[in-house]
Design an enzyme around this catalytic site. Structure first.
Site, mmCIF file in Angstrom:
data_model
loop_
_atom_site.group_PDB
_atom_site.id
_atom_site.type_symbol
_atom_site.label_atom_id
_atom_site.label_comp_id
_atom_site.label_asym_id
_atom_site.label_seq_id
_atom_site.Cartn_x
_atom_site.Cartn_y
_atom_site.Cartn_z
ATOM 1 N N ASP A 30 0.828 -1.213 0.000
ATOM 2 C CA ASP A 30 0.000 0.000 0.000
ATOM 3 C C ASP A 30 0.862 1.262 0.000
ATOM 4 O O ASP A 30 1.983 1.263 0.503
ATOM 5 C CB ASP A 30 -0.912 -0.026 1.242
ATOM 6 C CG ASP A 30 -2.080 0.940 1.116
ATOM 7 O OD1 ASP A 30 -2.332 1.458 0.016
ATOM 8 O OD2 ASP A 30 -2.748 1.169 2.146
ATOM 9 N N ASN A 88 -10.993 -2.473 -4.923
ATOM 10 C CA ASN A 88 -10.237 -1.607 -5.832
ATOM 11 C C ASN A 88 -10.915 -1.447 -7.197
ATOM 12 O O ASN A 88 -10.600 -0.523 -7.947
ATOM 13 C CB ASN A 88 -8.793 -2.094 -6.009
ATOM 14 C CG ASN A 88 -7.930 -1.969 -4.762
ATOM 15 O OD1 ASN A 88 -7.007 -2.754 -4.549
ATOM 16 N ND2 ASN A 88 -8.211 -0.972 -3.916
#
Ligand code: IPE
Ligand code: IPE
Ligand code: MG
Length: 257
Positions: free
Chosen positions: A25, A73
């Site tokens: 991330d 996502n």
């Protein structure tokens, strides 16, 4: 840089985790910090993937899972999703040779049928080409969601019961584990999440029951061997008790790993 150039980070090679999972991330924030568009962060993140795969292999860690794209996502702007899909496609095409040379097997986790055909095909080709490699397994979680994983496992088990192949009494933890997308992989011993977020974000839910969690502020595109070794060193300072008392020897969860 060779691993032994980091003497300050002492990692005991006899006590390595068998399976490390990483939530990669911070690509967007890395890009913003450098005054670049978000996709430049994703592009640069590829170098971190290569560095960590190499480091894990050199150390002799048998399983590495990379969380590359979550089910959630898909809700990002379509331009970003398209860019990521293009990046995955290019990674699979360009890295397969390198993975073969290093005897690395690739497995895919998640609802990969949701991927665009081009990516799905490239992924299937990499999985197929590398299936007999034995030195290390890299699992790529693409279009993965922990809750959906559990739901899919429940559906498969319910179907077996409906078909009369399984009785509800026979269902145990192993039955569930086998039906998850990770069936056949050991549970992660160590989870690394970069970029300072202190959450799971619908990654492995069932699988993380006794995983050691390691969070670092380092953004994924900056993550390199040194950071990986720091995570391993921190892991080795932990005492894994699995609910038992200190130094308790035989707990069934320990035996799994
Ligand atoms: C991780 O970086 C990559 C994916 C989730 C695909 P992000 O894109 O989430 O970066 P941040 O969290 O916005 O910085
Ligand atoms: C988790 O990161 C998913 C991956 C790294 C693939 P996100 O950036 O999607 O997670 P949130 O939105 O911060 O929880
Ligand atoms: Mg993020």
């Amino acid at each position: 840089m060779p691993l032994n150039d980091f003497p300050a980070l002492s990692v005991d090679s006899s006590r390595l985790p068998r399976h490390v999972a990483i939530v990669m991330d911070g690509n967007g924030r890395w890009a913003r910090g450098h005054g670049l568009p978000r996709h430049e962060g994703h592009r640069r993140g590829k170098d971190s993937v290569r560095a960590v795969v190499e480091a894990a292999r050199e150390l002799g860690i048998p399983y590495l899972t990379l969380f590359a794209f979550s089910n959630e996502n898909w809700h990002r702007p379509s331009t970003e999703v398209s860019f990521l899909m293009q990046l995955f496609h290019r990674y699979l095409i360009t890295e397969t040779k390198r993975l073969m040379k290093r005897d690395i097997r690739v497995v895919a986790l998640g609802e990969t049928d949701r991927l665009p055909p081009r990516v799905r095909q490239a992924l299937a080709a990499t999985v197929e080409a590398t299936r007999d490699n034995r030195t290390m397994t890299v699992a790529i979680a693409l279009s993965y969601g922990g809750r959906q994983d559990v739901v899919n496992a429940v559906k498969a088990i319910a179907q077996s019961v409906a078909d009369g192949k399984l009785s509800p009494d026979e269902i145990d933890e192993q039955t569930v584990a086998r039906e998850l997308t990770t069936g056949g992989l050991p549970d992660p011993d160590l989870l690394i999440r970069t970029s300072g977020e202190l959450r799971i974000s619908n990654f492995f839910l069932f699988q993380l029951a006794y995983t050691e969690l390691y969070f670092t502020d380092t953004l994924w595109p900056d993550f390199r061997e040194r950071d990986f070794l720091a995570a391993l060193a921190a892991y080795q300072l932990r005492e894994r008790r699995f609910g038992a008392v200190s130094n308790g020897a035989d707990h069934p969860l320990r035996a799994q790993n």
